[in-house]
Enzyme design. Sequence first.
Site, short mmCIF file in Angstrom:
data_model
loop_
_atom_site.label_atom_id
_atom_site.label_comp_id
_atom_site.label_asym_id
_atom_site.label_seq_id
_atom_site.Cartn_x
_atom_site.Cartn_y
_atom_site.Cartn_z
N LYS A 24 0.79 -1.14 0.06
CA LYS A 24 -0.12 0.15 0.02
C LYS A 24 0.84 1.17 0.02
O LYS A 24 2.25 1.07 0.47
CB LYS A 24 -0.97 0.00 1.19
CG LYS A 24 -0.31 0.04 2.62
CD LYS A 24 0.10 1.33 3.06
CE LYS A 24 0.95 1.28 4.50
NZ LYS A 24 1.56 2.54 4.79
N ASP A 148 -2.12 -1.52 10.72
CA ASP A 148 -2.19 -1.75 9.22
C ASP A 148 -2.82 -2.82 8.47
O ASP A 148 -3.49 -2.80 7.50
CB ASP A 148 -0.80 -1.41 8.50
CG ASP A 148 -0.30 -0.07 8.29
OD1 ASP A 148 -1.02 0.92 8.57
OD2 ASP A 148 0.86 0.09 7.91
O1 C5P Z 1 0.47 -0.69 14.51
P1 C5P Z 1 2.02 -0.98 14.30
O2 C5P Z 1 2.40 -2.14 15.36
O3 C5P Z 1 2.34 -1.16 13.11
O4 C5P Z 1 2.49 0.43 15.11
C1 C5P Z 1 4.03 0.24 15.39
C2 C5P Z 1 4.41 1.54 16.17
O5 C5P Z 1 3.87 2.87 15.53
C3 C5P Z 1 3.48 1.59 17.40
O6 C5P Z 1 3.86 0.72 18.49
C4 C5P Z 1 3.44 2.98 17.83
O7 C5P Z 1 4.68 3.26 18.51
C5 C5P Z 1 3.34 3.59 16.50
N1 C5P Z 1 2.02 3.97 16.05
C6 C5P Z 1 1.43 5.18 16.70
N2 C5P Z 1 0.21 5.31 16.00
C7 C5P Z 1 -0.41 4.63 15.17
C8 C5P Z 1 0.19 3.72 14.74
C9 C5P Z 1 1.24 3.30 15.15
O8 C5P Z 1 2.06 5.95 17.62
N3 C5P Z 1 -1.83 5.20 14.91
#
Ligand code: C5P
Length: 303
Positions: A24, A148
Amino acid sequence: MIALRALSKGTGRARRVVLRAAAKVNLVLEVLGKRDDGYHELVTVMQAVDLSDRITLEDADVLELRCDAPGVPTDSTNLAMKAAMVLREAAEVTRGVRMTLDKHIPVGAGLGGGSADAAAVLVGLNRLWRLRWPRARLEEVATRLGMDVPFFLRGGTALGTGRGERIEPLPGRSLGLVLVNPRFAVSTAETYGRVTPEMYTDGRFAKTLGAGRNGRSPARVAASLYNGLQEPVAAAHPAISRMRAALLAAGALGALMSGSGPTVFGVARSYEHARQIRRRLTRGAWDCWAVRTLNGPAIRMSA
Ligand code: C5P
C-alpha cells in the site's frame, strides 16, 4: 463405499494455498494528536498497489516459516508467523502450517509489506483450516497484529481512522505510480516518536482527497498528497528529499513519502508515464518500481 467417502473427504480439503499480498501507499496521512494508549490518532487514505509478496501455505503438523530474503526473521517477530500463532490460538486449531514467503515488497519501507503478509496468512489459513470466519472476525485478529493489517483484508482505496485500523472503503481510481526505495529501513515506532504537536493537522487533507476521488485526475490527486510523518523522517534522512526531487525532475506530478517511510512515491499521468519516469530514475542507487493502483482486494488467492 467407506473408502470412496474417505477419498472425497481427502480431496475436498485444501492442502496448499498460494496467495499474493499487495503493498500500500498512503495518499494522505494526517496525525491528529496523541492518544492515552500511546498511539497517535490518524486520518489516512490508503491505496493498494500491485507490488506483491507471494505466500504459500501448506498443511503441516508444525508451525514453520521459511523465507530466503536477507534480514527477514522467520520467528514470531515476523508478523506472518505471529498471525498464524494468534489465529491458531483464537480458533483453537491443533493443525500447523508450513509457510513459504517470497518477498518482493521492501522491509521497513512504509509500504505495509509485513502487514500485507500477515493479512494473507489470516485469509489463507481461514481457507486451509476451513474456519469459515467472516471478515469482521478476521478483522479483530488483524487489529491485534498491527494497525495496518485490517486495511489489507479489504484493499482498494480506503479511509483509515482511529489508530488507522478503522477502515471505510472509498471509490477507487486507476493511477500509475512510481515507488522509490533508498535501500535502508526505518522503524515505525521511531518515526512516530519524532512527531511533535506542531505537526498535528485537522483532517482537512483527507477530506479534500476523499471528497472528489471519483472524477479526480492524477494532477488533482498529486495536488492533494500529504503526509504528516514526512517532515520528521526527512529531517533525519536527507535521501527522502532527494528521492522526491528526483521523481519531480523525472516528470512526476507530485511526490510523497509513504506511511512511516522511507519509500517515496510519485504520481504519474498514466501507467505508461510511470514506466517512463522509472526508466529515468534507474541511474540512482535506489530501487524503483512502476506500479498500478489496485481497485480490488489486496490479498488474492492463486489456483
Ligand atoms: O500498528 P503497528 O504495530 O504497526 O505500529 C507500530 C508502532 O507505531 C506502534 O507501536 C506505535 O509506536 C506507532 N504508532 C502510533 N500511532 C499509530 C500507529 C502506530 O504511534 N496510529
